[in-house]
Every structure is written in structure tokens, then in C-alpha cells.
Design an enzyme around this catalytic site. Sequence first.
Site, PDB file in Angstrom:
ATOM      1  N   SER B  60     -18.070 -21.786  -8.798  1.00 28.33           N
ATOM      2  CA  SER B  60     -19.231 -20.924  -8.489  1.00 28.33           C
ATOM      3  C   SER B  60     -20.349 -21.660  -7.738  1.00 28.33           C
ATOM      4  O   SER B  60     -20.224 -21.836  -6.553  1.00 28.33           O
ATOM      5  CB  SER B  60     -19.765 -20.132  -9.665  1.00 28.33           C
ATOM      6  OG  SER B  60     -18.889 -19.043  -9.946  1.00 28.33           O
ATOM      7  N   HIS B  65     -33.752 -27.447  -6.911  1.00 30.94           N
ATOM      8  CA  HIS B  65     -35.012 -27.379  -6.169  1.00 30.94           C
ATOM      9  C   HIS B  65     -35.919 -28.450  -6.763  1.00 30.94           C
ATOM     10  O   HIS B  65     -36.021 -28.543  -7.988  1.00 30.94           O
ATOM     11  CB  HIS B  65     -35.722 -26.032  -6.370  1.00 30.94           C
ATOM     12  CG  HIS B  65     -34.958 -24.852  -5.863  1.00 30.94           C
ATOM     13  ND1 HIS B  65     -34.951 -24.480  -4.551  1.00 30.94           N
ATOM     14  CD2 HIS B  65     -34.176 -23.963  -6.506  1.00 30.94           C
ATOM     15  CE1 HIS B  65     -34.201 -23.392  -4.400  1.00 30.94           C
ATOM     16  NE2 HIS B  65     -33.712 -23.061  -5.576  1.00 30.94           N
ATOM     17  N   CYS B  80     -17.404 -20.656 -13.675  1.00 25.52           N
ATOM     18  CA  CYS B  80     -16.383 -19.819 -14.325  1.00 25.52           C
ATOM     19  C   CYS B  80     -15.507 -20.638 -15.245  1.00 25.52           C
ATOM     20  O   CYS B  80     -14.727 -20.070 -16.011  1.00 25.52           O
ATOM     21  CB  CYS B  80     -15.488 -19.166 -13.291  1.00 25.52           C
ATOM     22  SG  CYS B  80     -16.409 -18.170 -12.151  1.00 25.52           S
TER      23      CYS B  80
END
Lengths: 114, 114
Positions: B60, B65, B80
Site C-alpha cells: 500500500s 512529512h 495490507c
Amino acid sequence: MAKQLIVDLYGCDSVILDSEEKVRNISKQIIERVGATIVEECFKKFEPIGITYFAIISTSHFSVHTWPENGYAAVDLFSCSEFDEEYICELLKTFFKASEVKSSLVVRRLTAYE
Amino acid sequence: MAKQLIVDLYGCDSVILDSEEKVRNISKQIIERVGATIVEECFKKFEPIGITYFAIISTSHFSVHTWPENGYAAVDLFSCSEFDEEYICELLKTFFKASEVKSSLVVRRLTAYE
């Protein structure tokens, strides 16, 4: 403070979920409605089906993962600027033709003292 | 079912937070420990400071940040496949030299009936 909207969309149109053009177009529209601009993007079409789209936006990020075989899309919107989460959920529901939407909101405190 | 680990790291080393090389290297190590591989990446160095790194991974996505001026990093790991969230938090704390870690786990149901 930033907000992260986490949206699970069920019963979506599987043709939309497996279309690069449509997923990019939906993402672009949502990002515009948030008042942000796209800074960088990356994209992956999985085989046999499924898409991941990610945009670094001026106010943080927007991501979509799709599982067309399930009619499911997982969307995240992380933004340092204010947005209306109910409006964004409604737009996502409309654009993906979803029958069911589940969402949650996570507050991201940008300092330990906020 | 997929899991999304949301981690806020405070009191981090600001030199690490503003270094493309270091953020990429940390991300690579975390993704390896999850047992995933990097499929696509995008990156942005903001002016005057701050970084966003994003990887589409085989299971995924992984995003970082940073706000070096606050000693803060916001990390997401959406996967997943199973992973040990406490172990990942400990690794992130060590790699970013954080003094405080806050995390939450969001379950992403890939069908409406899971």
C-alpha cells in the site's frame, strides 16, 4: 494543527476504480475543492486490477488506493489548511458512485504543545 | 483487512528532518522491515525547510512529512500485510531521534462485509 480525513468508500463503480484517467480526474477535483495545488504526483496501476494514486499537495497529501474487485476505495486527505470534511466525503461518494461511506478524522498536532 | 499506522514524532533531530538522503534512507529501512518493496516514489523539498516523501509500496503506502522547525514528523504506514506496530514505532523513534511518539491504528476494511 493539521487534519487527516480517512475515508472508506464501498459499493463504488468498478470501472471508475480501475481507470487511471478517472481516478486522476477525481483526485484533481477534490484537491481543487480543498483549495490546494498539486506539487508532485505518483501513480501505479496494479495487475490485474487496482490503482494507487498519490499527490503531494501544497497543504500536505492526498492518496487513493482502489480495489475494483471489491468496489472499494481507500482515500486519505491530510491538510494543514481548513476544509469541510462532510463536503469532501459527499463529493467522494458522488464521484466514485459509492453506496456507503465511512470516515474518520485524525488531528495531527504539528508541535507537542499545541 | 488493512492496517494504517499513524505516527506523530516530536523532539526529532531537525538535521535528519531536513535531509532528503536521511529521510529516504529511514523510509527505505522501515519499508524493508515491513517486508514490503518500493513500487513508486515521490519527493518534495519545501522552501525554506521541510520534506515530504511518499512511497507506493507493494502492500500500500508509506509517507513522511517533516516540519524541522518544530522537530516534528508525521508518518503513515498503510499496509495490507501484517506488521508489528510497536516495533515500527520504536524504529521510527530511534531513526528520527524523537523524544516523544504518539501513534494510532486505523483498520481499513477492504469490503463492507469484513
